[in-house]
Motif scaffolding. Structure first.
Motif, PDB file in Angstrom:
ATOM      1  N   HIS A 427       0.842  -1.092  -0.032  1.00  0.00           N
ATOM      2  CA  HIS A 427      -0.097  -0.047   0.043  1.00  0.00           C
ATOM      3  C   HIS A 427       0.832   1.350  -0.036  1.00  0.00           C
ATOM      4  CE1 HIS A 427      -3.333  -2.560   1.950  1.00  0.00           C
ATOM      5  NE2 HIS A 427      -3.185  -2.870   0.596  1.00  0.00           N
ATOM      6  N   GLY A 428       2.073   1.245   0.249  1.00  0.00           N
ATOM      7  CA  GLY A 428       3.137   2.404   0.393  1.00  0.00           C
ATOM      8  C   GLY A 428       2.622   2.934   1.736  1.00  0.00           C
ATOM      9  N   LEU A 429       3.577   4.127   1.839  1.00  0.00           N
ATOM     10  CA  LEU A 429       3.668   5.064   3.095  1.00  0.00           C
ATOM     11  C   LEU A 429       2.654   6.172   3.072  1.00  0.00           C
ATOM     12  CD1 LEU A 429       7.601   4.995   3.476  1.00  0.00           C
ATOM     13  CD2 LEU A 429       5.929   3.350   4.562  1.00  0.00           C
ATOM     14  N   GLY A 430       2.670   6.958   2.044  1.00  0.00           N
ATOM     15  CA  GLY A 430       1.676   7.985   2.048  1.00  0.00           C
ATOM     16  C   GLY A 430       1.925   9.070   3.376  1.00  0.00           C
ATOM     17  N   ALA A 431       0.983   9.661   3.793  1.00  0.00           N
ATOM     18  CA  ALA A 431       1.083  10.242   5.041  1.00  0.00           C
ATOM     19  C   ALA A 431       0.806   9.333   6.319  1.00  0.00           C
ATOM     20  CB  ALA A 431      -0.034  11.319   4.929  1.00  0.00           C
ATOM     21  N   LEU A 432       0.094   8.318   6.146  1.00  0.00           N
ATOM     22  CA  LEU A 432      -0.227   7.374   7.136  1.00  0.00           C
ATOM     23  C   LEU A 432       0.760   6.908   7.752  1.00  0.00           C
ATOM     24  CD1 LEU A 432      -3.051   6.745   8.340  1.00  0.00           C
ATOM     25  CD2 LEU A 432      -2.948   4.719   7.170  1.00  0.00           C
ATOM     26  N   LYS A 433       1.666   6.198   7.109  1.00  0.00           N
ATOM     27  CA  LYS A 433       2.773   5.304   7.699  1.00  0.00           C
ATOM     28  C   LYS A 433       4.335   6.198   7.695  1.00  0.00           C
ATOM     29  CE  LYS A 433       0.950   0.831   7.030  1.00  0.00           C
ATOM     30  NZ  LYS A 433       0.972  -0.520   6.137  1.00  0.00           N
ATOM     31  N   ARG A 434       4.258   7.388   7.259  1.00  0.00           N
ATOM     32  CA  ARG A 434       5.485   8.056   7.047  1.00  0.00           C
ATOM     33  C   ARG A 434       6.364   8.160   8.277  1.00  0.00           C
ATOM     34  NH1 ARG A 434       6.664  14.643   6.810  1.00  0.00           N
ATOM     35  NH2 ARG A 434       5.386  14.119   8.530  1.00  0.00           N
ATOM     36  N   ASP A 435       5.509   8.593   9.378  1.00  0.00           N
ATOM     37  CA  ASP A 435       6.269   8.784  10.688  1.00  0.00           C
ATOM     38  C   ASP A 435       6.467   7.143  11.217  1.00  0.00           C
ATOM     39  OD1 ASP A 435       6.248  11.483  10.565  1.00  0.00           O
ATOM     40  OD2 ASP A 435       4.264  11.473  11.481  1.00  0.00           O
ATOM     41  N   GLU A 436       5.605   6.312  10.950  1.00  0.00           N
ATOM     42  CA  GLU A 436       5.812   5.109  11.675  1.00  0.00           C
ATOM     43  C   GLU A 436       7.085   4.323  11.118  1.00  0.00           C
ATOM     44  OE1 GLU A 436       2.310   2.693  11.622  1.00  0.00           O
ATOM     45  OE2 GLU A 436       3.190   1.189  13.116  1.00  0.00           O
ATOM     46  N   VAL A 437       7.254   4.498   9.579  1.00  0.00           N
ATOM     47  CA  VAL A 437       8.315   3.704   9.150  1.00  0.00           C
ATOM     48  C   VAL A 437       9.547   4.249   9.579  1.00  0.00           C
ATOM     49  CG1 VAL A 437       9.031   5.295   6.948  1.00  0.00           C
ATOM     50  CG2 VAL A 437       8.834   2.565   6.809  1.00  0.00           C
ATOM     51  N   ARG A 438       9.909   5.381  10.332  1.00  0.00           N
ATOM     52  CA  ARG A 438      11.405   5.923  10.759  1.00  0.00           C
ATOM     53  C   ARG A 438      11.816   5.029  11.902  1.00  0.00           C
ATOM     54  NH1 ARG A 438       9.724  12.389  11.303  1.00  0.00           N
ATOM     55  NH2 ARG A 438       9.087  12.557   8.916  1.00  0.00           N
ATOM     56  N   ALA A 439      10.810   4.317  12.414  1.00  0.00           N
ATOM     57  CA  ALA A 439      11.327   3.549  13.564  1.00  0.00           C
ATOM     58  C   ALA A 439      12.005   2.213  13.054  1.00  0.00           C
ATOM     59  CB  ALA A 439      10.204   3.166  14.458  1.00  0.00           C
ATOM     60  N   TYR A 440      11.605   1.881  11.906  1.00  0.00           N
ATOM     61  CA  TYR A 440      12.237   0.639  11.101  1.00  0.00           C
ATOM     62  C   TYR A 440      13.241   0.943  10.213  1.00  0.00           C
ATOM     63  CZ  TYR A 440       8.029  -0.640  13.787  1.00  0.00           C
ATOM     64  OH  TYR A 440       6.948  -0.992  14.702  1.00  0.00           O
ATOM     65  N   LYS A 441      13.421   1.930   9.822  1.00  0.00           N
ATOM     66  CA  LYS A 441      14.519   2.044   8.725  1.00  0.00           C
ATOM     67  C   LYS A 441      15.813   2.570   9.241  1.00  0.00           C
ATOM     68  CE  LYS A 441      11.907   2.402   4.528  1.00  0.00           C
ATOM     69  NZ  LYS A 441      12.433   1.340   3.588  1.00  0.00           N
ATOM     70  N   SER A 442      17.080   2.210   8.733  1.00  0.00           N
ATOM     71  CA  SER A 442      18.214   2.610   9.593  1.00  0.00           C
ATOM     72  C   SER A 442      18.522   4.174   9.082  1.00  0.00           C
ATOM     73  CB  SER A 442      19.147   1.874   8.735  1.00  0.00           C
ATOM     74  OG  SER A 442      19.404   1.982   7.486  1.00  0.00           O
ATOM     75  N   ASP A 443      19.228   4.681  10.069  1.00  0.00           N
ATOM     76  CA  ASP A 443      19.665   6.004   9.756  1.00  0.00           C
ATOM     77  C   ASP A 443      20.264   6.295   8.138  1.00  0.00           C
ATOM     78  OD1 ASP A 443      18.737   6.737  12.147  1.00  0.00           O
ATOM     79  OD2 ASP A 443      20.941   7.027  12.805  1.00  0.00           O
ATOM     80  N   VAL A 444      21.024   5.331   7.770  1.00  0.00           N
ATOM     81  CA  VAL A 444      21.577   5.356   6.602  1.00  0.00           C
ATOM     82  C   VAL A 444      20.597   5.401   5.498  1.00  0.00           C
ATOM     83  CG1 VAL A 444      23.306   4.195   4.882  1.00  0.00           C
ATOM     84  CG2 VAL A 444      23.832   4.113   7.330  1.00  0.00           C
ATOM     85  N   GLU A 445      19.598   4.578   5.727  1.00  0.00           N
ATOM     86  CA  GLU A 445      18.514   4.293   4.554  1.00  0.00           C
ATOM     87  C   GLU A 445      17.541   5.510   4.518  1.00  0.00           C
ATOM     88  OE1 GLU A 445      16.600   0.661   4.239  1.00  0.00           O
ATOM     89  OE2 GLU A 445      15.141   1.409   2.946  1.00  0.00           O
ATOM     90  N   LEU A 446      17.348   6.079   5.657  1.00  0.00           N
ATOM     91  CA  LEU A 446      16.615   7.398   5.632  1.00  0.00           C
ATOM     92  C   LEU A 446      17.295   8.608   5.199  1.00  0.00           C
ATOM     93  CD1 LEU A 446      14.859   7.014   9.145  1.00  0.00           C
ATOM     94  CD2 LEU A 446      13.644   7.048   6.981  1.00  0.00           C
ATOM     95  N   ARG A 447      18.639   8.834   5.507  1.00  0.00           N
ATOM     96  CA  ARG A 447      19.461   9.738   4.981  1.00  0.00           C
ATOM     97  C   ARG A 447      19.627   9.723   3.193  1.00  0.00           C
ATOM     98  NH1 ARG A 447      22.808   9.401   9.018  1.00  0.00           N
ATOM     99  NH2 ARG A 447      24.361   8.235   7.929  1.00  0.00           N
ATOM    100  N   LEU A 448      19.676   8.441   2.888  1.00  0.00           N
ATOM    101  CA  LEU A 448      19.745   8.260   1.254  1.00  0.00           C
ATOM    102  C   LEU A 448      18.371   8.649   0.720  1.00  0.00           C
ATOM    103  CD1 LEU A 448      21.610   4.770   1.142  1.00  0.00           C
ATOM    104  CD2 LEU A 448      22.293   6.964   0.306  1.00  0.00           C
TER     105      LEU A 448
END
Lengths: 468, 468
Positions: A427-448
């Motif tokens: 389903h993607g992230l949209g606005a609904l899961k945008r904040d939540e995904v930050r808990a599960y992605k590495s800093d490196v991936e979020l930075r990229l």
């Protein structure tokens, strides 16, 4: 802003710039009717050039753009926020099928084409366009690509990403990138296509695409098998893949409770077995030879599964009506769950080999913290994709239970993360899961990801607040 | 720089920092032995952490990095330039297979694994790893992914890109991105994986990957069909796809002149027909049921092709030896062309439906400008990928003809461009085609590529001078 709106009107025609609140309503409210945003206007260009002109204008005025196809998304990706500063850019008037090439096996389609329209155009040319999902009568191919849509034929044909050979995109700066190549092989630089696919309109606007089409199968058969546990379903999957190869086009898991809900709320539907079993698998074979051959293949598979005690019981649909009835059971699960009352949905994936353990471990964790909650677990087992949904306990306040939504999401998604899975499979992230995904992605991936967003959309005008 | 080299030695061990010119030779010279570059050193880390430490050190000292796998590339992508300022980062010691999951149908492999090693490990687990190409005994999976390698099974299984589910990458800044996900569905953000795949090491270094594996086919059969023209080969392709679906795993076109060269230079090889024909198609079927079933399928296809006069003659290999003999004809074309003398190679693709016209039109243009030149046209017709090679006229100086290389490339690639094709279907750009591709990409596309390069490798240290 009235100058901006006026210029919009000259670019796309006054009738295609909507500002009346009654006209805006359906563009501002999400598919599940959970959220209504605000917008300056809805702008409806009719061509790639008009899209580019509107984006350039938005750049000049620093007006954010929310691209929208059929607005059938489930994660608030295609509606604007409450600020009222953005426009909704509806792609629905870009709805031409530009061409069908039955030798290259490709179609060139504009972003606003309805998925069903593309399926039908392929069928008219004697071909199959395999992307298929519940919203196919309303969703657009542009949205399917922007969200990398999945659906029921991923096992054989892949997600929207795998079905796309080329794109036309209006960049965040309002330039047109013509990447409409119908090539199976092209190694001449960075893969821009796959960067825009799945970016949910946050890097640019997809305006057209070259999609793969396929020969139509000559026979399609469905079976329902009863199995003891998800592990048995996995053994059946391995057996089916070994025996049937690419002919296996569907492999759906459904728990007993899912089908109990279906037969409870839709009493005209029946399970084809005299007794209940713990789990069910819906299999579909699509054969390039003939229906007889598909039948031989499926009978051989089912016989072996029963002999090896992988399956406890099984039926093969002997008519199109019976096959439809089996698929209906599967498709009515979300409807039955809604009839049963409020519920909490998860669209997750884990490596296929870990699905049994994931369900067992997570079920226990949820029961410990939310005793009596009822699991409505079903999904595309062949893709490792589960709709791992939670209904409230039979007794007690549904509303009180639903208030635990964040805590329940947390238990499920933490577990998914431990199993190296994804908290948004389709389903993607949209606005609904945008904040939540930050808990599960590495800093490196979020930075990229932020680096790419900053590079391709420096003014943060493309669907801001979504994905990242 | 001696401080830099010393620190390299402490990071990866003195034995793994090569500076002796005799040791460097094979790392600095390209596969075709056309070019030898210079380097400060060859550095051979043994783990992802060591790769990251070396890249961070290179960042501090602004030392360019040329990642290298098996060094089998054909476009000067894996050797350094003549400046002598870069290091070659050999991934060959990262050669562990980290895991095989036969239920998820995935393998996790390190970048330095030789392709053949991965094929064998999959076979040992009862699975097929389908990526297959001429250099498979030497090339590495890291290089295959960095160049999005194609090969002989693309028709059924896709390029290296389609076979990869997840990556581990050391970024240009020396951080480790762990994207080793074995998921069929994951829609949680930008597609970093596909950005690094095919980037030829210019955005970061791939250190490991999760690759798809498949059930092994139960039967594999080969046939050779004679056809009148490429258009007939296309009709045969459509018929084969319609009748055999995903069982069609190979479809190679070879002109009569290709096979004349083979039988001239390798007289022990023979064509299985009493007379020559204009074009030949090599077909391969891989069947998930049985060899008998594959045979029925292939016989049915060939019979119909002969009845419909799509094919003029055909043979089906009735033994593994016969099948090998047919494939040998195909595989000896490049060798025979080399025996015949100097030649000019092109690795191009066009939409499959335009292949016949492309060949006809481009042949005429070349004959007009370079009378008597001899076309050695063969390739993966099912993927739209032609090795459209040019040999000098039979009479006259070969060296004088080869001096026209740039002009001949120009005629061919201009024609490819007019047919909306690619001037590098399988081999990538490297240093060899980097400048040439600029003539065929739009300004928008080049600008997008430069933006990505600048964002992800701001100091231009990753394989500089390649791709962009």
């Amino acid at each position: 802003m009235s100058e901006f709106i006026d210029t919009c009107r000259t670019l796309v025609g006054a009738a295609n710039v909507l500002t009346d609140s009654a006209d805006l309503e359906r563009y501002l409210t999400d598919w599940r009717r959970r959220f209504t945003g605000k917008a300056l206007a809805v702008v409806r260009p009719a061509s790639t050039e008009e899209v580019a002109a509107v984006i350039r204008l938005c750049n000049e005025h620093r007006v954010p753009v929310v691209p929208q196809g059929g607005n059938t998304g489930l994660v608030l990706g295609s509606v604007p926020d409450q600020s009222g500063t953005a426009i909704v850019l509806s792609l629905s008037r870009l709805n031409r099928i530009r061409g069908v090439d039955t030798i290259n096996n490709t179609m060139t389609v504009e972003a606003g084409c309805i998925l069903e329209q593309i399926q039908n155009a392929a069928a008219d040319a004697g071909r199959l366009f395999p992307l298929s999902l519940a919203a196919e009568g309303s969703c657009t191919i542009g949205g399917n690509l922007a969200t990398n849509a999945g659906g029921t034929a991923v096992l054989r044909y892949g997600n929207a990403r795998e079905l796309c050979l080329g794109l036309e995109v209006v960049t965040a700066e309002g330039e047109v990138w013509d990447g409409l190549r119908g090539l199976r092989k092209d190694n001449t630089g960075y893969d821009l296509r796959d960067l825009y696919i799945g970016a949910e309109g946050t890097l640019g606007v997809i305006t057209a695409a070259v999609m793969k089409i396929f020969p139509q199968p000559k026979g399609q058969l469905t079976a329902l098998a009863a199995v003891e546990a998800p592990e048995h379903a996995l053994r059946l999957l391995s057996l089916a893949q070994e025996r049937c190869g690419a002919a296996l086009t569907g492999f759906e898991l459904m728990s007993n409770f899912c089908l109990q809900l279906v037969t409870k709320h839709f009493p005209q539907m029946r399970l084809p077995f005299p007794q209940p079993y713990a789990q069910y698998v819906l299999l579909e074979l699509s054969d390039s030879e003939s229906e007889e051959h598909a039948n031989t293949l499926l009978e051989g598979l089912i016989t072996e599964a029963l002999e090896q005690e992988i399956a406890q019981d099984a039926v093969i649909a002997s008519s199109i009506a019976q096959s439809k009835a089996l698929w209906n059971l599967r498709e009515h699960i979300p409807l039955a769950q809604a009839e049963e009352g409020k519920n909490i949905k998860h669209d997750v994936s884990v490596p296929i080999s870990l699905i049994g353990e994931f369900i067992r471990v997570t079920d226990v964790q949820l029961q410990e913290q939310f005793p009596g909650c009822r699991m409505v677990t079903f999904g595309h087992l062949g893709d490792g994709n589960l709709h791992y949904n939670v209904s409230p306990p039979e007794i007690g306040s549904q509303d009180a239970f639903i208030e635990h939504q964040s805590a329940i999401n947390r238990v499920v998604h933490d577990s998914v993360h431990r199993f190296n899975g994804s908290i948004s499979a389709e389903h993607g992230l949209g606005a609904l899961k945008r904040d939540e995904v930050r808990a599960y992605k590495s800093d490196v991936e979020l930075r990229l990801m932020r680096t790419l967003k900053q590079a391709l959309d420096p003014h943060n005008l493309m669907n801001p607040g979504k994905v990242i």
